[in-house]
Design a protein around this motif. Structure first.
Motif, PDB file in Angstrom:
ATOM      1  N   LEU A   1       0.728  -1.211  -0.085  1.00 36.03           N
ATOM      2  CA  LEU A   1      -0.063  -0.033  -0.166  1.00 36.03           C
ATOM      3  C   LEU A   1       0.610   1.294   0.007  1.00 36.03           C
ATOM      4  O   LEU A   1       0.502   2.445  -0.767  1.00 36.03           O
TER       5      LEU A   1
ATOM      6  N   ILE B   1      -6.125   2.347  -9.362  1.00 38.70           N
ATOM      7  CA  ILE B   1      -5.417   2.619  -8.152  1.00 38.70           C
ATOM      8  C   ILE B   1      -6.438   1.899  -6.968  1.00 38.70           C
ATOM      9  O   ILE B   1      -6.045   1.290  -6.122  1.00 38.70           O
ATOM     10  N   GLN B   2      -7.776   2.176  -7.220  1.00 38.72           N
ATOM     11  CA  GLN B   2      -8.602   2.009  -6.192  1.00 38.72           C
ATOM     12  C   GLN B   2      -8.744   0.328  -5.939  1.00 38.72           C
ATOM     13  O   GLN B   2      -8.947  -0.422  -5.108  1.00 38.72           O
TER      14      GLN B   2
ATOM     15  N   LYS C   1      -6.470  -1.869  -7.230  1.00 35.17           N
ATOM     16  CA  LYS C   1      -5.435  -2.417  -6.540  1.00 35.17           C
ATOM     17  C   LYS C   1      -5.416  -2.144  -4.973  1.00 35.17           C
ATOM     18  O   LYS C   1      -4.867  -3.092  -4.351  1.00 35.17           O
ATOM     19  N   LYS C   2      -5.666  -0.962  -4.586  1.00 38.26           N
ATOM     20  CA  LYS C   2      -5.784  -0.765  -3.262  1.00 38.26           C
ATOM     21  C   LYS C   2      -6.706  -1.576  -2.377  1.00 38.26           C
ATOM     22  O   LYS C   2      -6.422  -2.338  -1.339  1.00 38.26           O
ATOM     23  N   ASN C   3      -7.934  -1.983  -3.086  1.00 38.66           N
ATOM     24  CA  ASN C   3      -8.819  -3.250  -2.417  1.00 38.66           C
ATOM     25  C   ASN C   3      -8.071  -4.452  -2.331  1.00 38.66           C
ATOM     26  O   ASN C   3      -8.067  -5.200  -1.507  1.00 38.66           O
TER      27      ASN C   3
ATOM     28  N   LEU D   1       1.753   2.012  -3.540  1.00 34.72           N
ATOM     29  CA  LEU D   1       0.805   2.439  -4.370  1.00 34.72           C
ATOM     30  C   LEU D   1       0.404   4.012  -4.109  1.00 34.72           C
ATOM     31  O   LEU D   1       0.212   4.770  -4.845  1.00 34.72           O
ATOM     32  N   GLU D   2       0.414   4.378  -2.673  1.00 32.67           N
ATOM     33  CA  GLU D   2       0.142   5.649  -2.366  1.00 32.67           C
ATOM     34  C   GLU D   2       1.118   6.530  -2.698  1.00 32.67           C
ATOM     35  O   GLU D   2       0.934   7.572  -3.202  1.00 32.67           O
TER      36      GLU D   2
ATOM     37  N   ARG E   1       0.256   7.103  -6.552  1.00 36.54           N
ATOM     38  CA  ARG E   1      -0.879   7.875  -6.421  1.00 36.54           C
ATOM     39  C   ARG E   1      -0.517   9.450  -6.345  1.00 36.54           C
ATOM     40  O   ARG E   1      -0.938  10.302  -7.230  1.00 36.54           O
TER      41      ARG E   1
ATOM     42  N   THR F   1      -5.439  -4.596   0.278  1.00 35.60           N
ATOM     43  CA  THR F   1      -6.134  -4.434   1.589  1.00 35.60           C
ATOM     44  C   THR F   1      -6.522  -6.132   1.983  1.00 35.60           C
ATOM     45  O   THR F   1      -6.319  -6.547   3.072  1.00 35.60           O
TER      46      THR F   1
END
Ligand code: DAH
Length: 347
Positions: free
Chosen positions: A22, A72-73, A75-77, A25-26, A29, A80
């Motif tokens: 994460l 991105i969303q 991938k974030k899911n 990834l951030e 972003r 997590t």
């Protein structure tokens, strides 16, 4: 301009798909959509775009932005969910491999308890001994060739004037001497009865498929008034029946040991053919070990008067009787002491 956007999009998609956590990834972003990010920079360039292309540029810019934000969303899911500790209480527990008591240790326990039932006490003496206790006191004259049968490991230290060389016990018979001498301190008439079972490690310079340089013996010694061969025979029969099974019998064959007179080789009736004779035993009997009546010289060496007391003794290999009992045929006896779990788990 449009090409720049497409390159940016392709690069960003590749980066997002390779991200592993994460934080990374951030960072991507922020690089794209942060105040100093690539999208802000590109949006500022819109002023330079030719008027007739401005509209299309704006539309493409928005599309790319939406696509990347969406990726991105997603991938974030994903990240997590996979980071969450998964615990399923219905899953079967992990089985730990259980160890067990070694084959030889189990045999030692069993042999001890068979003899303890008829009043023998388990004793143990040092595995590093003097020549005197292993040979001389057992009636081996110094330099007698019979000593060679014991393939002894000598310890490379100066000899004792009184006891000779230091060695590793090649047999448990030295325990007879130790036990009898330990009674010396007792008041006269209390030296006997002795009923000892000495189970210990023995060492000999032998290593091949039927010999290990370290093995175990159990040595029985009984000393009292009026002990005779029938007591020896009765004890051996009792052991054979208790340890091997109630229809087993023993037989004594004349033999020679320095420390017993008379001496015997003990055989046990074969369980495969019930003593009738078969491929395993040839004539119905299996050889099991030595025994005899304690030699008067041995008693004298231990300050016990042979005119008052007599005794019997026997000394057998633990590994041998344990393998005979279990019917185990080990292709190489050294395997018993290897750390190979494929072998040990079967014993
Ligand atoms: N000590 C002998 C050996 O290692 C075995 C033995 C024979 C022990 C006769 C005894 C006995 O006590 O009486 O081969």
């Amino acid at each position: 301009m449009g090409d720049n956007l497409i390159n940016l999009k392709n690069q960003a998609i590749a980066q997002i798909s390779e991200v592993r956590d994460l934080t990374e990834l951030e960072q991507i972003r922020i690089n794209l959509f942060g105040r100093n990010g690539k999208f802000n920079a590109i949006s500022k360039e819109i002023a330079k775009v030719a008027i007739e292309e401005k509209k299309q540029f704006g539309i493409t810019l928005n599309e790319v932005k939406n696509t990347l934000e969406e990726l991105i969303q997603i991938k974030k899911n994903d990240l997590t969910n996979s980071a969450r500790v998964w615990f399923d209480p219905t899953m079967p527990a992990k089985k730990n491999k259980l160890g067990k008591i070694h084959f030889v240790s189990r045999a030692i326990d069993e042999i001890s308890s068979v003899f303890e039932k008829i009043g023998f006490s388990r004793v143990r003496y040092s595995e590093v001994e003097w020549d005197y206790f292993a040979f001389t006191a057992l009636n081996f004259p110094v330099n007698h060739p019979a000593r060679d049968d014991w393939e002894t490991f000598f310890v490379d230290l100066p000899e004792s004037k009184k006891y000779g060389s230091m060695l590793l016990t090649p047999h448990t018979s030295s325990g007879q001497i130790r036990e009898m001498l330990s009674r010396q301190a007792l008041p006269a008439g209390r030296q006997a009865p002795i009923r000892m079972i000495n189970i210990a490690k023995c060492y000999r310079r032998q290593s091949d498929i039927s010999h290990v340089p370290m093995f175990h013996q159990f040595e029985g010694l009984v000393v009292d008034s009026n002990i005779n061969i029938t007591n020896l025979k009765g004890t051996l029969d009792y052991f054979a029946k208790s340890f091997f099974g109630k229809n087993r019998e023993t037989r004594l064959r004349p033999y020679h040991f320095q420390f017993t007179e008379p001496s015997f080789e003990v055989d046990i009736s074969c369980n495969v053919c019930d003593g009738r004779g078969c491929k395993l035993c040839k004539e119905g009997w299996l050889e099991i070990g030595g025994a005899g009546m304690v030699h008067p010289n041995v008693l004298r060496n231990c300050k016990i008067d042979p005119n008052v007391y007599s005794g019997f003794a026997f000394g057998w290999g633990v590994e041998r009787v344990a393998m005979m009992k279990s019917g185990l045929s080990v292709p190489d006896v050294r395997l018993l002491y290897s750390s190979d779990l494929r072998v040990l788990s079967q014993l």
